[in-house]
Write a protein that holds these residues in place. Structure first.
Motif, PDB file in Angstrom:
ATOM      1  N   SER A 172      -6.173  -1.285   1.858  1.00  0.00           N
ATOM      2  CA  SER A 172      -5.163  -0.852   2.830  1.00  0.00           C
ATOM      3  C   SER A 172      -5.757   0.124   3.853  1.00  0.00           C
ATOM      4  O   SER A 172      -6.390   1.118   3.477  1.00  0.00           O
ATOM      5  N   PRO A 173      -5.540  -0.120   5.150  1.00  0.00           N
ATOM      6  CA  PRO A 173      -6.054   0.821   6.158  1.00  0.00           C
ATOM      7  C   PRO A 173      -5.448   2.218   6.041  1.00  0.00           C
ATOM      8  O   PRO A 173      -6.089   3.206   6.396  1.00  0.00           O
ATOM      9  N   LYS A 174      -4.211   2.301   5.564  1.00  0.00           N
ATOM     10  CA  LYS A 174      -3.540   3.585   5.387  1.00  0.00           C
ATOM     11  C   LYS A 174      -2.982   3.686   3.964  1.00  0.00           C
ATOM     12  O   LYS A 174      -2.628   2.665   3.371  1.00  0.00           O
ATOM     13  N   PRO A 175      -2.893   4.893   3.414  1.00  0.00           N
ATOM     14  CA  PRO A 175      -2.269   5.050   2.085  1.00  0.00           C
ATOM     15  C   PRO A 175      -0.744   4.954   2.201  1.00  0.00           C
ATOM     16  O   PRO A 175      -0.170   5.104   3.279  1.00  0.00           O
ATOM     17  N   ASN A 176      -0.095   4.706   1.059  1.00  0.00           N
ATOM     18  CA  ASN A 176       1.369   4.624   1.035  1.00  0.00           C
ATOM     19  C   ASN A 176       1.942   5.940   0.493  1.00  0.00           C
ATOM     20  O   ASN A 176       2.569   5.982  -0.566  1.00  0.00           O
ATOM     21  N   LEU A 177       1.770   7.005   1.229  1.00  0.00           N
ATOM     22  CA  LEU A 177       2.102   8.335   0.724  1.00  0.00           C
ATOM     23  C   LEU A 177       3.585   8.493   0.441  1.00  0.00           C
ATOM     24  O   LEU A 177       3.980   9.041  -0.602  1.00  0.00           O
ATOM     25  N   GLU A 178       4.440   8.031   1.356  1.00  0.00           N
ATOM     26  CA  GLU A 178       5.880   8.205   1.175  1.00  0.00           C
ATOM     27  C   GLU A 178       6.389   7.383  -0.007  1.00  0.00           C
ATOM     28  O   GLU A 178       7.148   7.874  -0.844  1.00  0.00           O
ATOM     29  N   LEU A 221      14.391   8.385   2.710  1.00  0.00           N
ATOM     30  CA  LEU A 221      14.329   6.929   2.670  1.00  0.00           C
ATOM     31  C   LEU A 221      14.043   6.348   4.051  1.00  0.00           C
ATOM     32  O   LEU A 221      13.421   5.284   4.158  1.00  0.00           O
ATOM     33  N   GLU A 222      14.473   7.005   5.105  1.00  0.00           N
ATOM     34  CA  GLU A 222      14.125   6.549   6.452  1.00  0.00           C
ATOM     35  C   GLU A 222      12.621   6.631   6.673  1.00  0.00           C
ATOM     36  O   GLU A 222      12.022   5.749   7.300  1.00  0.00           O
ATOM     37  N   ARG A 223      11.981   7.676   6.158  1.00  0.00           N
ATOM     38  CA  ARG A 223      10.521   7.772   6.269  1.00  0.00           C
ATOM     39  C   ARG A 223       9.839   6.686   5.442  1.00  0.00           C
ATOM     40  O   ARG A 223       8.819   6.117   5.860  1.00  0.00           O
ATOM     41  N   VAL A 224      10.413   6.398   4.279  1.00  0.00           N
ATOM     42  CA  VAL A 224       9.864   5.329   3.438  1.00  0.00           C
ATOM     43  C   VAL A 224       9.995   3.985   4.142  1.00  0.00           C
ATOM     44  O   VAL A 224       9.054   3.177   4.150  1.00  0.00           O
ATOM     45  N   ARG A 225      11.150   3.724   4.754  1.00  0.00           N
ATOM     46  CA  ARG A 225      11.345   2.454   5.469  1.00  0.00           C
ATOM     47  C   ARG A 225      10.354   2.323   6.621  1.00  0.00           C
ATOM     48  O   ARG A 225       9.825   1.225   6.869  1.00  0.00           O
ATOM     49  N   ALA A 226      10.111   3.419   7.333  1.00  0.00           N
ATOM     50  CA  ALA A 226       9.133   3.373   8.429  1.00  0.00           C
ATOM     51  C   ALA A 226       7.750   3.024   7.893  1.00  0.00           C
ATOM     52  O   ALA A 226       7.015   2.235   8.503  1.00  0.00           O
ATOM     53  N   GLU A 227       7.390   3.583   6.750  1.00  0.00           N
ATOM     54  CA  GLU A 227       6.095   3.274   6.146  1.00  0.00           C
ATOM     55  C   GLU A 227       6.039   1.817   5.718  1.00  0.00           C
ATOM     56  O   GLU A 227       5.004   1.144   5.860  1.00  0.00           O
ATOM     57  N   MET A 228       7.156   1.302   5.182  1.00  0.00           N
ATOM     58  CA  MET A 228       7.202  -0.091   4.754  1.00  0.00           C
ATOM     59  C   MET A 228       6.987  -1.057   5.913  1.00  0.00           C
ATOM     60  O   MET A 228       6.449  -2.152   5.730  1.00  0.00           O
ATOM     61  N   LYS A 229       7.406  -0.661   7.109  1.00  0.00           N
ATOM     62  CA  LYS A 229       7.271  -1.519   8.285  1.00  0.00           C
ATOM     63  C   LYS A 229       5.920  -1.367   8.975  1.00  0.00           C
ATOM     64  O   LYS A 229       5.598  -2.151   9.879  1.00  0.00           O
ATOM     65  N   ASP A 230       5.134  -0.387   8.574  1.00  0.00           N
ATOM     66  CA  ASP A 230       3.832  -0.145   9.192  1.00  0.00           C
ATOM     67  C   ASP A 230       2.854  -1.243   8.760  1.00  0.00           C
ATOM     68  O   ASP A 230       2.547  -1.372   7.572  1.00  0.00           O
ATOM     69  N   PRO A 231       2.343  -2.049   9.680  1.00  0.00           N
ATOM     70  CA  PRO A 231       1.444  -3.150   9.290  1.00  0.00           C
ATOM     71  C   PRO A 231       0.121  -2.683   8.716  1.00  0.00           C
ATOM     72  O   PRO A 231      -0.617  -3.495   8.137  1.00  0.00           O
ATOM     73  N   ASP A 232      -0.190  -1.399   8.853  1.00  0.00           N
ATOM     74  CA  ASP A 232      -1.445  -0.874   8.314  1.00  0.00           C
ATOM     75  C   ASP A 232      -1.283  -0.272   6.915  1.00  0.00           C
ATOM     76  O   ASP A 232      -2.256   0.234   6.344  1.00  0.00           O
ATOM     77  N   VAL A 233      -0.081  -0.311   6.376  1.00  0.00           N
ATOM     78  CA  VAL A 233       0.149   0.147   5.000  1.00  0.00           C
ATOM     79  C   VAL A 233       0.363  -1.086   4.128  1.00  0.00           C
ATOM     80  O   VAL A 233       1.382  -1.761   4.232  1.00  0.00           O
ATOM     81  N   HIS A 234      -0.619  -1.386   3.306  1.00  0.00           N
ATOM     82  CA  HIS A 234      -0.585  -2.588   2.466  1.00  0.00           C
ATOM     83  C   HIS A 234      -0.299  -2.169   1.022  1.00  0.00           C
ATOM     84  O   HIS A 234      -1.133  -1.531   0.384  1.00  0.00           O
ATOM     85  N   MET A 235       0.871  -2.513   0.531  1.00  0.00           N
ATOM     86  CA  MET A 235       1.210  -2.162  -0.848  1.00  0.00           C
ATOM     87  C   MET A 235       1.845  -3.348  -1.551  1.00  0.00           C
ATOM     88  O   MET A 235       2.285  -4.321  -0.929  1.00  0.00           O
ATOM     89  N   TYR A 236       1.906  -3.247  -2.868  1.00  0.00           N
ATOM     90  CA  TYR A 236       2.421  -4.354  -3.672  1.00  0.00           C
ATOM     91  C   TYR A 236       3.075  -3.809  -4.938  1.00  0.00           C
ATOM     92  O   TYR A 236       2.915  -2.640  -5.296  1.00  0.00           O
ATOM     93  N   MET A 237       3.798  -4.698  -5.610  1.00  0.00           N
ATOM     94  CA  MET A 237       4.457  -4.391  -6.869  1.00  0.00           C
ATOM     95  C   MET A 237       3.981  -5.385  -7.921  1.00  0.00           C
ATOM     96  O   MET A 237       3.850  -6.583  -7.639  1.00  0.00           O
ATOM     97  N   ASP A 238       3.703  -4.894  -9.129  1.00  0.00           N
ATOM     98  CA  ASP A 238       3.246  -5.756 -10.217  1.00  0.00           C
ATOM     99  C   ASP A 238       4.429  -6.397 -10.938  1.00  0.00           C
ATOM    100  O   ASP A 238       5.457  -5.746 -11.180  1.00  0.00           O
ATOM    101  N   LEU A 239       4.253  -7.676 -11.306  1.00  0.00           N
ATOM    102  CA  LEU A 239       5.256  -8.406 -12.071  1.00  0.00           C
ATOM    103  C   LEU A 239       4.607  -9.035 -13.291  1.00  0.00           C
ATOM    104  O   LEU A 239       3.428  -9.439 -13.248  1.00  0.00           O
ATOM    105  N   TYR A 240       5.382  -9.151 -14.360  1.00  0.00           N
ATOM    106  CA  TYR A 240       4.883  -9.672 -15.622  1.00  0.00           C
ATOM    107  C   TYR A 240       5.906 -10.637 -16.216  1.00  0.00           C
ATOM    108  O   TYR A 240       7.107 -10.350 -16.230  1.00  0.00           O
TER     109      TYR A 240
END
Length: 272
Positions: free
Chosen positions: A146-152, A245-264
């Protein structure tokens, strides 16, 4: 007309379709018979909108599908081989029959005692019956590239996890269920581990499609998924949480923040 309830039901149906895409169009991965024998008894726990149960019943007319959930929000028009029951799976399971296959999905944010769920699943299945738990750990992790961390989002995930532990819920345990499932008596446990990107950042076409759906899913659902934990349990001021949560949503929309969730997906069966 839109309403918070309608919006949430639509979000849950979107989430269902994410699972179908994840499993290449399938509803399950357990090696149950195909075609099913007449009268094949299926129990779906934690049904949400009931879409999984309805589609399973449509695709397997020999099955008898029972869906169990806390809220009667399922449609009234359903296949004749499908019906719903309002009940809490954290209490004693009382049925007048045993089942051939039990399915559960996305319950980790509400179940306190998974060992009891596993044991009641085992006790409710016929000999040789299958169980399948499709679960997520609702914690978003930054992809290593990820180019940027997902701090929020990382901070929010930690705070939700901490709040959940106060009421006895561990939202980060799905990866390690194998031992508890086997101690309940199940055999031949198998595990599928996959991930849902948040947004279309993945280079894999399938993950891109899932990521787009997941971004919409979480953007629409994050307030409902976190507000109760942070406000009711931690005591955080509601307005401060909404601003956060507004700051979190902004981070979620940032194309340079690449994050994922694990599923099992855990699959096992009872001895024949």
């Amino acid at each position: 007309m839109s309403s918070p309830l309608v919006d949430e039901l639509q979000r849950l149906d979107l989430q269902h379709n994410q699972w179908r895409l994840t499993l290449d169009g399938r509803l399950y991965i357990a090696p149950i018979p195909d075609p099913l024998p007449p009268g094949y008894e299926v129990l779906d726990i934690g049904i949400g909108t009931g879409l999984w149960a309805i589609e399973f019943a449509d695709e397997h007319r020999n099955a008898v599908v029972t869906g169990v959930g806390l809220s009667p929000v399922q449609p009234s028009f359903v296949p004749p081989n499908c019906h719903f029951v309002v009940d809490d799976i954290e209490y004693d399971w009382v049925y007048d029959k045993q089942f051939d296959y039990i399915h559960g999905r996305f319950l980790s944010m509400g179940i306190r005692d998974w060992r009891r769920v596993f044991q009641q699943s085992f006790d409710t299945l016929k000999p040789g019956g299958w169980v399948e738990y499709q679960e997520a750990e609702p914690i978003f992790t930054a992809n290593p590239s990820s180019p940027k961390p997902n701090l929020e989002m990382a901070a929010l995930s930690d705070d939700v996890q901490e709040a959940a532990t106060r009421i006895g819920v561990d939202i980060r345990q799905a990866h390690g269920w194998k031992g508890a499932i086997e101690r309940a008596g199940f055999i031949n446990h198998t595990l599928l581990h996959t991930r849902w990107p948040l947004g279309p950042w993945s280079k894999d076409p399938k993950e891109q499609a899932i990521g787009k759906m997941n971004q919409r899913n979480i953007l629409n659902g994050i307030e409902g998924l976190t507000l109760a934990y942070l406000v009711r349990i931690r005591g955080d001021p509601a307005e401060e949480v909404r601003q956060r949560l507004e700051r979190v949503r902004a981070e979620m929309k940032d194309p340079d923040v690449h994050m994922y969730m694990d599923l099992y997906v855990h699959v096992a069966h009872t001895p024949a």
